[in-house]
Enzyme design. Sequence first.
Site, PDB file in Angstrom:
ATOM      1  N   ARG A  19       0.803  -1.220   0.000  1.00  0.00           N
ATOM      2  CA  ARG A  19       0.000   0.000   0.000  1.00  0.00           C
ATOM      3  C   ARG A  19       0.843   1.281   0.000  1.00  0.00           C
ATOM      4  O   ARG A  19       0.335   2.364  -0.239  1.00  0.00           O
ATOM      5  CB  ARG A  19      -0.943  -0.008   1.225  1.00  0.00           C
ATOM      6  CG  ARG A  19      -2.091  -0.974   1.074  1.00  0.00           C
ATOM      7  CD  ARG A  19      -2.766  -1.282   2.400  1.00  0.00           C
ATOM      8  NE  ARG A  19      -2.003  -2.243   3.211  1.00  0.00           N
ATOM      9  CZ  ARG A  19      -2.393  -2.698   4.407  1.00  0.00           C
ATOM     10  NH1 ARG A  19      -3.502  -2.250   4.943  1.00  0.00           N
ATOM     11  NH2 ARG A  19      -1.670  -3.575   5.056  1.00  0.00           N
ATOM     12  N   SER A 412      40.825  40.955   1.340  1.00  0.00           N
ATOM     13  CA  SER A 412      39.730  40.410   0.532  1.00  0.00           C
ATOM     14  C   SER A 412      40.213  39.811  -0.777  1.00  0.00           C
ATOM     15  O   SER A 412      41.223  40.239  -1.336  1.00  0.00           O
ATOM     16  CB  SER A 412      38.726  41.521   0.214  1.00  0.00           C
ATOM     17  OG  SER A 412      38.115  41.930   1.408  1.00  0.00           O
ATOM     18  N   ARG A 447      50.245  39.899  -6.118  1.00  0.00           N
ATOM     19  CA  ARG A 447      49.298  40.264  -7.176  1.00  0.00           C
ATOM     20  C   ARG A 447      50.029  41.111  -8.212  1.00  0.00           C
ATOM     21  O   ARG A 447      51.115  41.643  -7.946  1.00  0.00           O
ATOM     22  CB  ARG A 447      48.112  41.038  -6.583  1.00  0.00           C
ATOM     23  CG  ARG A 447      48.513  42.374  -6.003  1.00  0.00           C
ATOM     24  CD  ARG A 447      47.368  43.069  -5.289  1.00  0.00           C
ATOM     25  NE  ARG A 447      47.806  44.340  -4.772  1.00  0.00           N
ATOM     26  CZ  ARG A 447      47.422  44.856  -3.607  1.00  0.00           C
ATOM     27  NH1 ARG A 447      46.587  44.187  -2.828  1.00  0.00           N
ATOM     28  NH2 ARG A 447      47.856  46.023  -3.229  1.00  0.00           N
TER      29      ARG A 447
HETATM   30  C1  UD1 Z   1      -2.520  -6.511  10.924  1.00  0.00           C
HETATM   31  C2  UD1 Z   1      -3.560  -7.349  11.618  1.00  0.00           C
HETATM   32  C3  UD1 Z   1      -4.757  -6.477  11.989  1.00  0.00           C
HETATM   33  C4  UD1 Z   1      -4.293  -5.316  12.870  1.00  0.00           C
HETATM   34  C5  UD1 Z   1      -3.159  -4.535  12.197  1.00  0.00           C
HETATM   35  C6  UD1 Z   1      -2.588  -3.563  13.194  1.00  0.00           C
HETATM   36  C7  UD1 Z   1      -3.325  -9.569  10.592  1.00  0.00           C
HETATM   37  C8  UD1 Z   1      -3.912 -10.541   9.672  1.00  0.00           C
HETATM   38  N1  UD1 Z   1      -3.968  -8.407  10.734  1.00  0.00           N
HETATM   39  O1  UD1 Z   1      -3.094  -6.022   9.722  1.00  0.00           O
HETATM   40  O2  UD1 Z   1      -5.719  -7.233  12.704  1.00  0.00           O
HETATM   41  O3  UD1 Z   1      -5.375  -4.456  13.158  1.00  0.00           O
HETATM   42  O4  UD1 Z   1      -2.109  -5.426  11.778  1.00  0.00           O
HETATM   43  O5  UD1 Z   1      -1.600  -2.750  12.618  1.00  0.00           O
HETATM   44  O6  UD1 Z   1      -2.314  -9.838  11.216  1.00  0.00           O
HETATM   45  N2  UD1 Z   1       4.339  -9.299   7.921  1.00  0.00           N
HETATM   46  C9  UD1 Z   1       5.288 -10.289   7.860  1.00  0.00           C
HETATM   47  N3  UD1 Z   1       5.069 -11.354   7.035  1.00  0.00           N
HETATM   48  C10 UD1 Z   1       3.929 -11.481   6.312  1.00  0.00           C
HETATM   49  C11 UD1 Z   1       2.963 -10.471   6.389  1.00  0.00           C
HETATM   50  C12 UD1 Z   1       3.173  -9.396   7.216  1.00  0.00           C
HETATM   51  O7  UD1 Z   1       6.336 -10.205   8.497  1.00  0.00           O
HETATM   52  O8  UD1 Z   1       3.805 -12.481   5.606  1.00  0.00           O
HETATM   53  C13 UD1 Z   1       4.605  -8.122   8.776  1.00  0.00           C
HETATM   54  C14 UD1 Z   1       4.548  -6.815   8.013  1.00  0.00           C
HETATM   55  O9  UD1 Z   1       5.847  -6.471   7.515  1.00  0.00           O
HETATM   56  C15 UD1 Z   1       4.050  -5.835   9.050  1.00  0.00           C
HETATM   57  C16 UD1 Z   1       3.228  -6.693  10.007  1.00  0.00           C
HETATM   58  O10 UD1 Z   1       3.596  -8.019   9.743  1.00  0.00           O
HETATM   59  O11 UD1 Z   1       5.118  -5.234   9.749  1.00  0.00           O
HETATM   60  C17 UD1 Z   1       1.719  -6.508   9.808  1.00  0.00           C
HETATM   61  O12 UD1 Z   1       1.388  -6.831   8.476  1.00  0.00           O
HETATM   62  P1  UD1 Z   1       0.359  -5.976   7.628  1.00  0.00           P
HETATM   63  O13 UD1 Z   1       0.229  -6.603   6.295  1.00  0.00           O
HETATM   64  O14 UD1 Z   1       0.696  -4.544   7.691  1.00  0.00           O
HETATM   65  O15 UD1 Z   1      -0.985  -6.256   8.451  1.00  0.00           O
HETATM   66  P2  UD1 Z   1      -2.268  -5.320   8.546  1.00  0.00           P
HETATM   67  O16 UD1 Z   1      -3.046  -5.461   7.310  1.00  0.00           O
HETATM   68  O17 UD1 Z   1      -1.880  -3.966   8.963  1.00  0.00           O
HETATM   69 CA    CA Z   2       0.017  -2.903   9.092  1.00  0.00          CA
END
Ligand code: UD1
Ligand code: CA
Length: 468
Positions: A19, A412, A447
């Site tokens: 995003r 200068s 100079r």
């Molecule tokens: C997640 C939560 C949501 C919560 C929100 C809070 C889930 C399914 N949802 O959503 O309930 O309200 O965080 O901020 O967990 N990441 C990994 N590996 C992956 C996917 C993600 O390490 O395969 C890491 C991302 O880098 C990130 C974090 O996990 O730092 C959260 O992932 P993100 O995709 O941002 O989850 P949200 O959609 O924000």
């Molecule tokens: Ca997130």
Amino acid sequence: MEGNAKLAVVIMAAGKGTRLKSQRPKVLHEIGGKPLLAHVIAAASQVVAPGDIYAVIGHQAERVKAAVAASGVRFVEQTEQRGTGHAIQCAREAIAGYEYILVLSGDVPLIRAETIEQLWQFHQSEQAAMTILTAAPPCPTGYGRVLRQSPDSPEVEAIVEQKSLTPPQQTVREINSGIYAFKTAPLLAHLDKLTANNAHRELYLTDMAGLLRAAGERVVAVEAAEAAEVLGANTIAELVALDSTLRAAAASRLMAAGVTIFRPETCVIDAEVEVAPDTVIEPFVQLLGLTRIGAECLIRSYTVIENCTVGDNVLIRQGCVLAESTVGDGAKIGPFAHLRPGSQIGEDAHVGNFVETKKARLGKGAKANHLTYLGDAEVGEGSNIGAGVITCNYDGVRKHTTKIGKGVFVGSDSTLVAPVTVEDGAYIGAGSCITKDVPAGALAVGRVRQITKEGWVAARRARQKTPE
Ligand code: UD1
Ligand code: CA
């Protein structure tokens, strides 16, 4: 809790951050002058030792690792990002030896150590299998919602992601922060039950709430005191909003300590910056990195200071750029001065309009007030550097030093071709090109001698009138 072997922290940081529409991995985007992940690591390091912190990395793993390696945390690879639940599955071996784990999100950077502690204390006192840190922000849209058994009960039924909310569930305001405490044994016992049967075809860690509950385990929630602290950064707009929160906090902290900041919303101040009382900061000033500023200074608008130490009673006029330099008490800088790394401006020294310094040391009371370049130079106490003076420090291959003693007057528009030394009390005539050392007390003039032809103008005019 330092060195407590039974508790580990896992930071989920493997995601791409689709995003953000960015080439840079999400957790390396910066707020408050520091990557998101570095903020989370800093908070976690106040709760457990860095050796007990595991960052799950995947997307551009090497880049992420390099950016935070100095913190001493350990890394777990999630080569394919199949969701937050999968991220924890990848950390299975790392966490197996710990009795408890705290899970943090790499994109929830404002979390404070105190709040992590609060979650941890609550988790222990409740003896739950899973404790969810929640919040009730003004706009819950986009977050997973926490469904409690009843509004006043700590017991949680499930977490439902935004895309799966039923119309009645959409009224639930309590969000999942993405920060949890787990008892490791039940977590690992049920972790493989996660399925990708959802909108994103991913393994959701949030599904552990329902799974653990179905297995007869306790799942509870604790609300963070400040919702702003657990907001995530999923889009550039959200990132910038978190950055503003941090900057505002930094400005408030300084103002509470006696610093006047006019229009603080226009200033960019990093978290570690220190400013002593009675210093006044005008609008549109940036104070970055490990900058320290003394008392009773005036920092005028459009000045950017990064990693500098500035003494007391210093005046920095409009539009100056200072980096990795020191400025002594009572000095006056600018307007439009550029102090490049390694500049040491002495007490009561003046560095004026359009003057650039680099690795230059100016002694007490020395002055370079107009249009000057001082690179790899030493200027002794009380010396005066005239307008337009240039130290020629570079011969095309190497850099050389110019040494100017105490009480020297450099006229200068002179150029000093380094390596060259001008000893104490010497005078350099204006417009000189100095290539040889000048002994103490001497006058050096290098100079072309002036030629004056009396009556020349009239004579030429006369010549031009008479055709040949
Ligand atoms: C997640 C939560 C949501 C919560 C929100 C809070 C889930 C399914 N949802 O959503 O309930 O309200 O965080 O901020 O967990 N990441 C990994 N590996 C992956 C996917 C993600 O390490 O395969 C890491 C991302 O880098 C990130 C974090 O996990 O730092 C959260 O992932 P993100 O995709 O941002 O989850 P949200 O959609 O924000
Ligand atoms: Ca997130």
